[in-house]
Design a protein around this motif. Structure first.
Motif, PDB file in Angstrom:
ATOM      1  N   SER A 228       0.847  -1.188   0.000  1.00 35.77           N
ATOM      2  CA  SER A 228       0.000   0.000   0.000  1.00 35.77           C
ATOM      3  C   SER A 228       0.887   1.244   0.000  1.00 35.77           C
ATOM      4  CB  SER A 228      -0.949  -0.034   1.202  1.00 35.77           C
ATOM      5  OG  SER A 228      -1.907   0.979   1.122  1.00 35.77           O
ATOM      6  N   ALA A 229       0.731   2.123   0.981  1.00 35.13           N
ATOM      7  CA  ALA A 229       1.515   3.358   1.009  1.00 35.13           C
ATOM      8  C   ALA A 229       2.890   3.164   1.629  1.00 35.13           C
ATOM      9  CB  ALA A 229       0.757   4.438   1.782  1.00 35.13           C
ATOM     10  N   MET A 230       3.169   1.949   2.120  1.00 34.30           N
ATOM     11  CA  MET A 230       4.433   1.681   2.783  1.00 34.30           C
ATOM     12  C   MET A 230       5.390   0.968   1.834  1.00 34.30           C
ATOM     13  SD  MET A 230       3.956   2.933   5.770  1.00 34.30           S
ATOM     14  CE  MET A 230       2.584   3.420   6.828  1.00 34.30           C
ATOM     15  N   TYR A 231       6.633   1.398   1.814  1.00 36.52           N
ATOM     16  CA  TYR A 231       7.659   0.725   1.030  1.00 36.52           C
ATOM     17  C   TYR A 231       8.704   0.219   2.015  1.00 36.52           C
ATOM     18  CZ  TYR A 231      10.452  -0.303  -3.131  1.00 36.52           C
ATOM     19  OH  TYR A 231      11.137  -0.939  -4.138  1.00 36.52           O
ATOM     20  N   TYR A 232       8.633  -1.086   2.289  1.00 33.77           N
ATOM     21  CA  TYR A 232       9.548  -1.697   3.244  1.00 33.77           C
ATOM     22  C   TYR A 232      10.874  -2.014   2.564  1.00 33.77           C
ATOM     23  CZ  TYR A 232       5.691  -2.548   6.544  1.00 33.77           C
ATOM     24  OH  TYR A 232       4.647  -2.409   7.417  1.00 33.77           O
ATOM     25  N   ILE A 233      11.947  -1.744   3.253  1.00 36.29           N
ATOM     26  CA  ILE A 233      13.271  -2.173   2.829  1.00 36.29           C
ATOM     27  C   ILE A 233      13.880  -2.955   3.992  1.00 36.29           C
ATOM     28  CG2 ILE A 233      15.591  -1.473   2.129  1.00 36.29           C
ATOM     29  CD1 ILE A 233      14.351   0.991   0.819  1.00 36.29           C
ATOM     30  N   VAL A 234      14.097  -4.246   3.758  1.00 34.76           N
ATOM     31  CA  VAL A 234      14.649  -5.136   4.787  1.00 34.76           C
ATOM     32  C   VAL A 234      16.146  -5.255   4.535  1.00 34.76           C
ATOM     33  CG1 VAL A 234      14.502  -7.392   5.879  1.00 34.76           C
ATOM     34  CG2 VAL A 234      12.444  -6.364   4.867  1.00 34.76           C
ATOM     35  N   ASP A 235      16.937  -4.781   5.470  1.00 34.37           N
ATOM     36  CA  ASP A 235      18.395  -4.773   5.341  1.00 34.37           C
ATOM     37  C   ASP A 235      19.008  -5.862   6.199  1.00 34.37           C
ATOM     38  OD1 ASP A 235      18.558  -2.636   3.576  1.00 34.37           O
ATOM     39  OD2 ASP A 235      18.772  -1.143   5.162  1.00 34.37           O
ATOM     40  N   GLY A 236      19.751  -6.774   5.579  1.00 39.01           N
ATOM     41  CA  GLY A 236      20.427  -7.820   6.317  1.00 39.01           C
ATOM     42  C   GLY A 236      21.743  -7.360   6.904  1.00 39.01           C
ATOM     43  N   PRO A 237      22.479  -8.277   7.553  1.00 37.83           N
ATOM     44  CA  PRO A 237      23.780  -7.930   8.129  1.00 37.83           C
ATOM     45  C   PRO A 237      24.762  -7.478   7.051  1.00 37.83           C
ATOM     46  CG  PRO A 237      23.017 -10.067   8.927  1.00 37.83           C
ATOM     47  CD  PRO A 237      22.113  -9.689   7.806  1.00 37.83           C
ATOM     48  N   LEU A 238      25.636  -6.589   7.421  1.00 39.28           N
ATOM     49  CA  LEU A 238      26.722  -6.083   6.583  1.00 39.28           C
ATOM     50  C   LEU A 238      26.214  -5.274   5.388  1.00 39.28           C
ATOM     51  CD1 LEU A 238      29.164  -9.162   6.581  1.00 39.28           C
ATOM     52  CD2 LEU A 238      28.962  -7.287   8.236  1.00 39.28           C
ATOM     53  N   VAL A 239      24.969  -4.863   5.417  1.00 45.58           N
ATOM     54  CA  VAL A 239      24.458  -3.900   4.446  1.00 45.58           C
ATOM     55  C   VAL A 239      24.596  -2.515   5.074  1.00 45.58           C
ATOM     56  CG1 VAL A 239      22.414  -3.072   3.217  1.00 45.58           C
ATOM     57  CG2 VAL A 239      22.853  -5.525   3.388  1.00 45.58           C
ATOM     58  N   GLY A 240      25.172  -1.571   4.354  1.00 46.05           N
ATOM     59  CA  GLY A 240      25.387  -0.240   4.895  1.00 46.05           C
ATOM     60  C   GLY A 240      24.093   0.373   5.391  1.00 46.05           C
ATOM     61  N   ARG A 241      24.165   1.113   6.456  1.00 49.13           N
ATOM     62  CA  ARG A 241      22.975   1.656   7.098  1.00 49.13           C
ATOM     63  C   ARG A 241      22.667   3.067   6.600  1.00 49.13           C
ATOM     64  NH1 ARG A 241      21.811  -3.216   7.544  1.00 49.13           N
ATOM     65  NH2 ARG A 241      21.622  -4.175   9.594  1.00 49.13           N
ATOM     66  N   GLY A 242      22.567   3.189   5.269  1.00 46.60           N
ATOM     67  CA  GLY A 242      22.045   4.396   4.650  1.00 46.60           C
ATOM     68  C   GLY A 242      20.770   4.053   3.920  1.00 46.60           C
ATOM     69  N   PHE A 243      20.293   4.948   3.072  1.00 42.17           N
ATOM     70  CA  PHE A 243      19.107   4.648   2.283  1.00 42.17           C
ATOM     71  C   PHE A 243      19.505   3.725   1.138  1.00 42.17           C
ATOM     72  CE2 PHE A 243      16.117   5.435  -1.166  1.00 42.17           C
ATOM     73  CZ  PHE A 243      14.934   5.153  -0.514  1.00 42.17           C
ATOM     74  N   ASN A 244      18.729   2.675   0.934  1.00 39.95           N
ATOM     75  CA  ASN A 244      19.104   1.617  -0.006  1.00 39.95           C
ATOM     76  C   ASN A 244      18.550   1.935  -1.388  1.00 39.95           C
ATOM     77  OD1 ASN A 244      19.402  -0.825  -1.424  1.00 39.95           O
ATOM     78  ND2 ASN A 244      19.403  -1.981   0.494  1.00 39.95           N
ATOM     79  N   SER A 245      19.366   2.536  -2.224  1.00 33.22           N
ATOM     80  CA  SER A 245      18.924   2.956  -3.551  1.00 33.22           C
ATOM     81  C   SER A 245      18.549   1.776  -4.429  1.00 33.22           C
ATOM     82  CB  SER A 245      20.018   3.769  -4.246  1.00 33.22           C
ATOM     83  OG  SER A 245      21.175   2.992  -4.465  1.00 33.22           O
TER      84      SER A 245
END
Length: 363
Positions: A228-245
Motif C-alpha cells: 500500500s503506502a508503505m515501502y519496506y526495505i529489509v536490510d540484512g547484516p553487513l548492508v550499509g545503514r544508509g538509504f538503499n537505492s
C-alpha cells in the motif's frame, strides 16, 4: 520481493547520502511484493525511529520468523563465511531453550524441510512476516502470500512460547535498538532525492519508507516489499545503514522496463537464456532485464558523488564481477548510461532507446 546480496566495493562513498544497494550481487527473485500488510509502527514506542516519510523499525514479527527459520534449518550464509555474531547468539539461545522440546523441534525442522523442497525462499518468509500483526500472539493482518504459510502463525506462536522468545527478545533488544541508531534519519531524504535527480524525473510516489534491519538473515542481503503506502526495505547484516537505492530503484525501473521491453524482447531473451544457471530465481525476462539495469544504475549513481579514477576503476571491476555472475546485460547498460547522464532526457524516455542500442548477444 527482491532480495539481494550486496557487495560493497572500496569505491563506495563514505557519505550516507549515497545509498547502499551499490554494486549488488543478487542471488534471489526480484519482483517487488505488494499488498496491504500489517501495521508499520510498533506499539513499543522505543522500538522505532521516525522522520517525515521514514520509519526505522525493530520488527518483532521479523525477529520471530527469522528465529524460527534459523532453528528449523535455515543456515544460509554466502561464500561459507562465518555468521554475524548476533545471529549466532540468537541461534544458540533458541537451541538451548528448545532442548526441552525435542519433538517439537523435529516437527518444525520437517516442516521447514518441506517448504525448502517446495522452493520457498527467504523473500517469501520476510514478506510473510510483514503480513502479520506486530506482536505476539501473531495473527494474519493481510492475505498470506503462499498457501503453504497460511497456518504458519499458529506454529510461530507455539514456537514463541517453547523457545521463550520473549526472554530472548529482551536480551538482544539493545542490539536491535543499536541497529536503529545506526541509520542517519537526516540523510534518508537526501538519498531519495539523489535517485530522482539522477533519473532526470520528478518523484511520482508518495511512499512512507519503513526500513527493517534483519540481523538474523544471510549477510549482505536486502529486499524491497511494497505494501500500500508503505515501502519496506529489509536490510540484512553487513548492508550499509544508509538509504538503499538499489531496493528503491525497483519501484521505478521495473515498470519502465516492462513497458519498453516488447520491441526488443527477442534480442534480450538471448541474454536471459544465456544467464540460465548463473543468475537463478529471476524467472522472467522483465525481472532479469530490470535487475541488470539497476545493477548498472547504482554505481553510476554513486559516481555522481565521487568520480575519482580509483572509484571508476573499482566500479568497472564490480561490473566485471556481475558479468561473470550472469548479469550479461549489465556492462552494455553501464557504458550507455554515460550518454544518458550528459543528456537531459527523462529516464523513462531514455530506456526504450537504451534497449534498442543493446547489440545482439554473442557468446
Amino acid at each position: 520481493m527482491p532480495i539481494h546480496q550486496i557487495k560493497r566495493g572500496p569505491w563506495a562513498p563514505v557519505s550516507t547520502v549515497l545509498l547502499v544497494g551499490i554494486l549488488a550481487v543478487l542471488v534471489n527473485p526480484c519482483s517487488t511484493a505488494r499488498g496491504q500488510g500489517g501495521p508499520a509502527v510498533s506499539t513499543h514506542t522505543d522500538e522505532f525511529r521516525e522522520a517525515p516519510g521514514f520509519i526505522v523499525l525493530a520488527d518483532r514479527r521479523m525477529f520471530a520468523v527469522m528465529a524460527f527459520l534459523n532453528a528449523a534449518g535455515y543456515d544460509d550464509e554466502p561464500n561459507a563465511r562465518e555468521m554475524p555474531a548476533l545471529r549466532v547468539k540468537v541461534r544458540q539461545m533458541v537451541a538451548a531453550n528448545l532442548k526441552q522440546h525435542p519433538q517439537k523441534l523435529a516437527s518444525w525442522r520437517q516442516l521447514y524441510s518441506g517448504w525448502k523442497k517446495a522452493h520457498i525462499m527467504l523473500p517469501r518468509y520476510q514478506e510473510y512476516a510483514l503480513s502479520l500483526t506486530q506482536d505476539y500472539p501473531f495473527q494474519p493482518a493481510d492475505s498470506i502470500p503462499l498457501k503453504q504459510l497460511r497456518e504458519f502463525h499458529r506454529v510461530l506462536n507455539d514456537f514463541w512460547q517453547a523457545a521463550r522468545l520473549d526472554e530472548i527478545w529482551q536480551a538482544i533488544r539493545p542490539d536491535y535498538l543499536s541497529e536503529l541508531r545506526s541509520y542517519s534519519l537526516e540523510s534518508l531524504q537526501s538519498g531519495v532525492d539523489a535517485v530522482w535527480a539522477y533519473l532526470h524525473m520528478t518523484r511520482s510516489d508518495t511512499f512512507t519508507f519503513v526500513i527493517v534491519p534483519n540481523p538474523l538473515c544471510q549477510s549482505r542481503s536486502a529486499q524491497a516489499i511494497s505494501r500500500s503506502a508503505m515501502y519496506y526495505i529489509v536490510d540484512g547484516p553487513l548492508v550499509g545503514r544508509g538509504f538503499n537505492s538499489h531496493e528503491y530503484l525497483h519501484s521505478i525501473v521495473d515498470p519502465i522496463v516492462k513497458a519498453g521491453l516488447a520491441r526488443q524482447k527477442r534480442k534480450l531473451d538471448q541474454y536471459f537464456r544465456a544467464s540460465n544457471g548463473k543468475t537463478i530465481y529471476y524467472g522472467t525476462l522483465p525481472n532479469f532485464t530490470a535487475e541488470c539495469l539497476i545493477h548498472a544504475l547504482t554505481p553510476r549513481l554513486a559516481l555522481q558523488h565521487n568520480n575519482s579514477p580509483e572509484r571508476q576503476e573499482a566500479a568497472k571491476r564490480e561490473i566485471d564481477g556481475l558479468m561473470n555472475a550472469g548479469y550479461l546485460l549489465v556492462r552494455s547498460f553501464y557504458e550507455r548510461l554515460s550518454a544518458f547522464e550528459s543528456s537531459r532526457l527523462p529516464f523513462d524516455q531514455f530506456v526504450p532507446q537504451l534497449l534498442d542500442e543493446i547489440p545482439a548477444y554473442r557468446p
